[in-house]
Design a protein around this motif. Structure first.
Motif, PDB file in Angstrom:
ATOM      1  N   GLY A  52       3.488   8.096 -10.927  1.00 46.87           N
ATOM      2  CA  GLY A  52       3.321   6.825 -11.631  1.00 46.87           C
ATOM      3  C   GLY A  52       1.923   6.266 -11.431  1.00 46.87           C
ATOM      4  O   GLY A  52       1.063   6.899 -10.810  1.00 46.87           O
ATOM      5  N   ASP A  53       1.705   5.069 -11.947  1.00 45.26           N
ATOM      6  CA  ASP A  53       0.397   4.422 -11.848  1.00 45.26           C
ATOM      7  C   ASP A  53       0.351   3.581 -10.579  1.00 45.26           C
ATOM      8  O   ASP A  53       1.015   2.549 -10.491  1.00 45.26           O
ATOM      9  CB  ASP A  53       0.181   3.535 -13.081  1.00 45.26           C
ATOM     10  CG  ASP A  53      -1.075   2.678 -12.951  1.00 45.26           C
ATOM     11  OD1 ASP A  53      -1.870   2.901 -12.000  1.00 45.26           O
ATOM     12  OD2 ASP A  53      -1.242   1.774 -13.788  1.00 45.26           O
ATOM     13  N   PRO A  54      -0.450   3.979  -9.594  1.00 41.46           N
ATOM     14  CA  PRO A  54      -0.448   3.260  -8.306  1.00 41.46           C
ATOM     15  C   PRO A  54      -1.068   1.871  -8.407  1.00 41.46           C
ATOM     16  O   PRO A  54      -0.903   1.059  -7.502  1.00 41.46           O
ATOM     17  CB  PRO A  54      -1.274   4.165  -7.397  1.00 41.46           C
ATOM     18  CG  PRO A  54      -2.166   4.931  -8.308  1.00 41.46           C
ATOM     19  CD  PRO A  54      -1.405   5.112  -9.589  1.00 41.46           C
ATOM     20  N   ASN A  55      -1.757   1.603  -9.491  1.00 41.67           N
ATOM     21  CA  ASN A  55      -2.409   0.297  -9.607  1.00 41.67           C
ATOM     22  C   ASN A  55      -1.567  -0.723 -10.353  1.00 41.67           C
ATOM     23  O   ASN A  55      -2.041  -1.800 -10.700  1.00 41.67           O
ATOM     24  CB  ASN A  55      -3.760   0.468 -10.297  1.00 41.67           C
ATOM     25  CG  ASN A  55      -4.662   1.390  -9.483  1.00 41.67           C
ATOM     26  OD1 ASN A  55      -4.762   1.241  -8.253  1.00 41.67           O
ATOM     27  ND2 ASN A  55      -5.266   2.364 -10.141  1.00 41.67           N
ATOM     28  N   VAL A  56      -0.329  -0.365 -10.617  1.00 46.90           N
ATOM     29  CA  VAL A  56       0.546  -1.265 -11.359  1.00 46.90           C
ATOM     30  C   VAL A  56       0.705  -2.577 -10.586  1.00 46.90           C
ATOM     31  O   VAL A  56       0.743  -2.593  -9.354  1.00 46.90           O
ATOM     32  CB  VAL A  56       1.916  -0.590 -11.595  1.00 46.90           C
ATOM     33  CG1 VAL A  56       2.657  -0.376 -10.297  1.00 46.90           C
ATOM     34  CG2 VAL A  56       2.754  -1.391 -12.577  1.00 46.90           C
ATOM     35  N   LYS A  57       0.763  -3.681 -11.332  1.00 48.95           N
ATOM     36  CA  LYS A  57       0.961  -4.994 -10.703  1.00 48.95           C
ATOM     37  C   LYS A  57       2.223  -5.629 -11.273  1.00 48.95           C
ATOM     38  O   LYS A  57       2.642  -5.304 -12.387  1.00 48.95           O
ATOM     39  CB  LYS A  57      -0.233  -5.898 -10.991  1.00 48.95           C
ATOM     40  CG  LYS A  57      -1.498  -5.448 -10.302  1.00 48.95           C
ATOM     41  CD  LYS A  57      -2.600  -6.501 -10.423  1.00 48.95           C
ATOM     42  CE  LYS A  57      -3.872  -5.974  -9.764  1.00 48.95           C
ATOM     43  NZ  LYS A  57      -4.305  -4.660 -10.328  1.00 48.95           N
ATOM     44  N   ALA A  58       2.773  -6.552 -10.519  1.00 49.19           N
ATOM     45  CA  ALA A  58       3.991  -7.226 -10.967  1.00 49.19           C
ATOM     46  C   ALA A  58       3.797  -7.809 -12.363  1.00 49.19           C
ATOM     47  O   ALA A  58       4.674  -7.706 -13.227  1.00 49.19           O
ATOM     48  CB  ALA A  58       4.377  -8.330  -9.977  1.00 49.19           C
ATOM     49  N   GLU A  81       0.836  -1.202   0.000  1.00 50.26           N
ATOM     50  CA  GLU A  81       0.000   0.000   0.000  1.00 50.26           C
ATOM     51  C   GLU A  81       0.875   1.258   0.000  1.00 50.26           C
ATOM     52  O   GLU A  81       0.645   2.214  -0.747  1.00 50.26           O
ATOM     53  CB  GLU A  81      -0.902  -0.030   1.249  1.00 50.26           C
ATOM     54  CG  GLU A  81      -1.844   1.146   1.380  1.00 50.26           C
ATOM     55  CD  GLU A  81      -2.684   1.362   0.119  1.00 50.26           C
ATOM     56  OE1 GLU A  81      -2.950   2.527  -0.192  1.00 50.26           O
ATOM     57  OE2 GLU A  81      -3.023   0.362  -0.572  1.00 50.26           O
ATOM     58  N   LYS A  82       1.926   1.236   0.826  1.00 53.31           N
ATOM     59  CA  LYS A  82       2.825   2.394   0.916  1.00 53.31           C
ATOM     60  C   LYS A  82       3.565   2.599  -0.401  1.00 53.31           C
ATOM     61  O   LYS A  82       3.716   3.723  -0.884  1.00 53.31           O
ATOM     62  CB  LYS A  82       3.812   2.181   2.076  1.00 53.31           C
ATOM     63  CG  LYS A  82       4.709   3.344   2.369  1.00 53.31           C
ATOM     64  CD  LYS A  82       3.946   4.643   2.602  1.00 53.31           C
ATOM     65  CE  LYS A  82       3.225   4.665   3.948  1.00 53.31           C
ATOM     66  NZ  LYS A  82       2.495   5.953   4.124  1.00 53.31           N
ATOM     67  N   MET A  83       3.997   1.491  -1.004  1.00 54.98           N
ATOM     68  CA  MET A  83       4.711   1.605  -2.278  1.00 54.98           C
ATOM     69  C   MET A  83       3.803   2.238  -3.324  1.00 54.98           C
ATOM     70  O   MET A  83       4.247   3.062  -4.124  1.00 54.98           O
ATOM     71  CB  MET A  83       5.187   0.223  -2.734  1.00 54.98           C
ATOM     72  CG  MET A  83       6.081   0.268  -3.974  1.00 54.98           C
ATOM     73  SD  MET A  83       7.634   1.169  -3.658  1.00 54.98           S
ATOM     74  CE  MET A  83       8.494   0.864  -5.200  1.00 54.98           C
ATOM     75  N   ARG A  84       2.530   1.869  -3.299  1.00 52.68           N
ATOM     76  CA  ARG A  84       1.592   2.460  -4.269  1.00 52.68           C
ATOM     77  C   ARG A  84       1.446   3.964  -4.047  1.00 52.68           C
ATOM     78  O   ARG A  84       1.357   4.735  -4.997  1.00 52.68           O
ATOM     79  CB  ARG A  84       0.235   1.770  -4.169  1.00 52.68           C
ATOM     80  CG  ARG A  84       0.297   0.365  -4.747  1.00 52.68           C
ATOM     81  CD  ARG A  84      -1.052  -0.321  -4.739  1.00 52.68           C
ATOM     82  NE  ARG A  84      -0.988  -1.526  -5.563  1.00 52.68           N
ATOM     83  CZ  ARG A  84      -1.742  -2.609  -5.376  1.00 52.68           C
ATOM     84  NH1 ARG A  84      -2.626  -2.637  -4.382  1.00 52.68           N
ATOM     85  NH2 ARG A  84      -1.615  -3.636  -6.182  1.00 52.68           N
ATOM     86  N   GLN A  85       1.454   4.372  -2.770  1.00 52.76           N
ATOM     87  CA  GLN A  85       1.384   5.816  -2.480  1.00 52.76           C
ATOM     88  C   GLN A  85       2.630   6.537  -2.996  1.00 52.76           C
ATOM     89  O   GLN A  85       2.548   7.645  -3.526  1.00 52.76           O
ATOM     90  CB  GLN A  85       1.248   6.052  -0.970  1.00 52.76           C
ATOM     91  CG  GLN A  85      -0.082   5.587  -0.397  1.00 52.76           C
ATOM     92  CD  GLN A  85      -0.105   5.663   1.131  1.00 52.76           C
ATOM     93  OE1 GLN A  85       0.801   6.227   1.748  1.00 52.76           O
ATOM     94  NE2 GLN A  85      -1.132   5.095   1.741  1.00 52.76           N
TER      95      GLN A  85
END
Lengths: 507, 507
Positions: free
Chosen positions: B400-406, B389-393
């Motif tokens: 950048g795009d906070p919804n990015v997935k691996a 969650e923190k990385m997305r923030q």
């Protein structure tokens, strides 16, 4: 990447790339690229500047020194790529880490210096590491040989060839203008390559240029020497020991005076001109490069040792370096003083004695005089007028006026006398301050600029007597020299009150 | 001399003078001039290129980096004169001669580096002399402080500020992408400035750039950190410790890794961001910068000592440096691997354990976990999803795009499997050869380029099993990597016949 050449008249070992081309080649500002002209097979390395607008993508701006190697025309297509990291960097790193250079290491480094493969920063790293960690005599020999092999050499059929060198640091050291003609007049050959002033007020090449051109290719130096026995030229115009000129360039900003490199530098030039017999003048004293006689003797042994390794006989003379030689500093003043001696003047003693002693050593080494008889033999040649006659031949073959007389060569028209502020003995004449004044007055570029010293150290002066005169070709330079001179205090008279405001001493 | 400005779009700290102007100013190519805009009082120093034709006499071509300081318009009259020799050269010379830098010496040098007063050669001399003769802890402290003071600093009102640093040399070291969000998720602040790869396949800044922009001025770094607890940015885009970037530039060609300078470099960046608590990761082992644990402990003591002098608490962790961290090298591959761990993946163990250990040390130092409980606390944060969650923030606040997935982050489309040539254990995976391959494949510039290592050292493989896969965005880069890889032998399987022709091992 294929790029089209645009020639740019910039004196720098670089090329200009459009930033997009640089990016696709993965090179950054300051990186090194290899440029290949596939038509001729010629290649050059250069450092990269980038621009977003001065040239188009697809074009490479080739600066002048790079094109000296590449020799391409505007519009030529060339292949450009990021250059490999040169092996010489590994060798330099090894020296940083306290290692020794091998012969092959040294050849790699010297060749990369000559070919501009190493950047200024990398050459500085080489110079710095060699200075700090030192070079042993093997390494000095490798450096000397590599310096000779990467440049031109003279090949005389007549021998022996004589050469001389003075370790710098003493102003007014115009002795070559006497020694070279004396040696040549004795029947020996002396192809004397000299330097221009870097920090001084006039190198021998600057002085000789008052009398004749001094820029000749190596082959002409040899031919002139074969014809008249001697030549006094600027080494920088030949391609003899080109690595050395570059190394000195990078030592200069940091005032690095690395012993091993200095010895290699001197001896490479002697070796390259084919010298058999070499006399080295080592001025010793405070404010010279060699502070004590002990240090001077050590240096002398190193020169002699290196000479043996290279097959040259070397003799060294320690000389008194704390006082200027003769009374003059600056091209016209020095040349006038030297010519006057050739014409028969019996003063200044310091100039005449030093020149005869050194010339005498060479005459003894060559068998032209018996042991201990060299200086007298040199004096005979000088007094007979043969040295003057020989100097005129040298001047003539270099394209100068052989009938020039000392009185024809006059100092600049602007002058200023610096007088004794009170009675007493001159207890200090600061050589480096005198040189600074001469340079400020315009020396060596303005030939008429310089100093004439009337009262050297130890002379008794009365208040108001002139101690020295500053000459200049241009009034504003004279004024600048006077202004700075007020703060430099180049001269002290015994009993002078040091606490008074400096400029009062000048009037 | 009064000259008129012509702006030249060349990325080089120089100016272009007509050769006649250069001559009358007595400056030569490479000499330094001082340029003064008397209207604004702004001055700059620059090195001289000369030309006979590109500009007229009376004009000075001002290159772009010089005008960054001078900020003049085309046509502005400026006063140009030969620059004084900077005092910092005397200090550098002193270090060459074995002396010590004083605090003031260091300030002079660092300021002249930042202001481009020193030439590349002179900075190289500084770096070389400091490397050979070393810096003691006082000198390292002076350098650290001067480096901080000549750049921007962050000033947080909330404390403590946490920072971390990994000494380089281990490929795939993507741990910051886990540590920073774990620390920030714990409520601490971590304004992480990172570097780009110089010789590696991807610095942390290169990795983060896959997820979000990384170039921000210092103030924005502070504001982002205050808002979400952390940021992962490229230090080179800030003006924090600008001297350090330049010093590293001149160390790079010679691969100089001067211990004192390295410590100062790391700690200056920590000090400048206002760090209170610093964790230093020291990878130890063959082929890393620190060969032995003993050496690592000595380095750790030096970091801790310097930290005390500067008022920062420092703890160091020696880590295993002989094997890559995780299984990937190259931006997309590494980011995918790290994101997967944040999303809950329980592999690779080497990446997870190292990240948790280092994050744990910081948590203990900050009192967020009891002694010996830090790694577990870090693991809790990771497993809870708070780190993700923190990385997305962090990604979002950096744009950048906070919804990015691996799974969104994919390696390049061109791939090549390197298979085991026979049955056996993998006894050697050469890190530097792997990095070279990744770079040849395009990493870090091509984000999809890199390596995925299937069988790390000690793994049992059967003939034909893939040992690693090379990925590239472009076919020709892949081919280049394959071609060079044949000669590099980055992998050895036990019992491999070393004498066979190398390329047979690849098929």
């Amino acid at each position: 990447m294929k790029l089209t050449v645009k020639l740019l008249d910039i004196e720098n070992r670089g090329v200009l790339l459009h930033c997009t081309d640089a990016r696709s080649m993965r090179v950054r500002d300051g990186d090194r690229v290899q440029i290949v002209d596939e038509a001729t097979g010629k290649t050059a390395q250069a450092h990269v500047d980038t621009t977003g607008s001065l040239i188009e993508p697809g074009v490479i701006g080739v600066y002048r020194p790079v094109n000296a190697t590449l020799a391409v025309d505007e519009g030529t297509p060339v292949e450009v790529r990021g250059a490999e990291r040169p092996a010489s960097l590994e060798h330099i790193k090894k020296k940083m880490d306290g290692g020794r250079f091998t012969k092959d290491d040294t050849v790699d480094i010297v060749r990369d210096i000559v070919d501009d493969v190493l950047s200024p920063g990398e050459i500085t790293a080489y110079v710095t590491a060699s200075y700090i960690n030192g070079l042993d005599m093997d390494e000095v020999e490798y450096l000397t040989r590599a310096t000779v092999e990467t440049g031109e050499r003279l090949h005389f059929t007549r021998h022996p060839i004589v050469d001389k060198h003075s370790i710098g640091g003493v102003p007014g050291n115009k002795i070559t203008l006497l020694i070279a003609p004396i040696i040549a007049a004795s029947g020996l050959l002396i192809p004397k390559t000299s330097s221009r002033a870097i920090t001084g007020a006039g190198g021998t090449a600057d002085l000789m240029e008052v009398l004749a051109p001094v820029s000749f290719p190596a082959l002409e130096v040899q031919q002139m020497t074969e014809k008249v026995g001697g030549a006094i030229v600027w080494g920088g115009a030949t391609n003899i020991a080109p690595a050395d000129d570059k190394i000195i360039t990078y030592e200069y900003p940091l005032r690095i005076d690395a012993r091993g490199q200095m010895i290699a530098s001197v001896m490479a030039k002697k070796f390259a001109v084919g010298a058999d017999l070499v006399v080295i003048d080592i001025p010793v004293g405070r404010n010279t490069k060699i502070a004590t006689a002990q240090e001077g003797r050590k240096l002398a042994r190193e020169f002699i040792d290196l000479g043996e390794r290279l097959g040259m006989r070397v003799e060294c003379a320690l000389s008194y370096g704390e006082s200027l030689v003769g009374h003059t500093i600056g091209p016209n003043l020095e040349v006038r003083e030297a010519l006057a001696v050739l014409e028969g003047a019996t003063e200044p003693n310091s100039l005449i004695q030093k020149s005869l002693s050194l010339a005498g050593i060479a005459l003894e080494m060559a068998g032209k005089a018996g042991p201990g008889q060299g200086a007298r033999a040199a004096a005979d040649i000088l007094r007979s007028g043969k040295a003057l006659e020989k100097m005129r031949q040298i001047i003539e073959i270099q394209g100068g006026d052989p009938n020039v007389k000392a009185e024809d060569i006059v100092p600049g028209e602007c002058r200023f006398d610096v007088n004794a502020p009170q009675d007493g003995y001159v207890i200090e004449l600061n050589n480096s301050a005198l040189v600074t004044l001469a340079r400020l007055a315009g020396s060596p570029y303005d030939h008429g600029a310089g100093l004439l010293v009337h009262a050297k150290k130890g002379t008794r002066v009365r208040k108001g007597d002139p101690i020295f005169t500053i000459y200049a070709d241009r009034e504003w330079r004279l004024e600048r020299a006077i202004e700075v001179g007020r703060t430099l205090m180049p001269v002290l008279v015994e009993g002078m009150v040091l606490e008074r405001i400096p400029h009062e001493r000048w009037v």
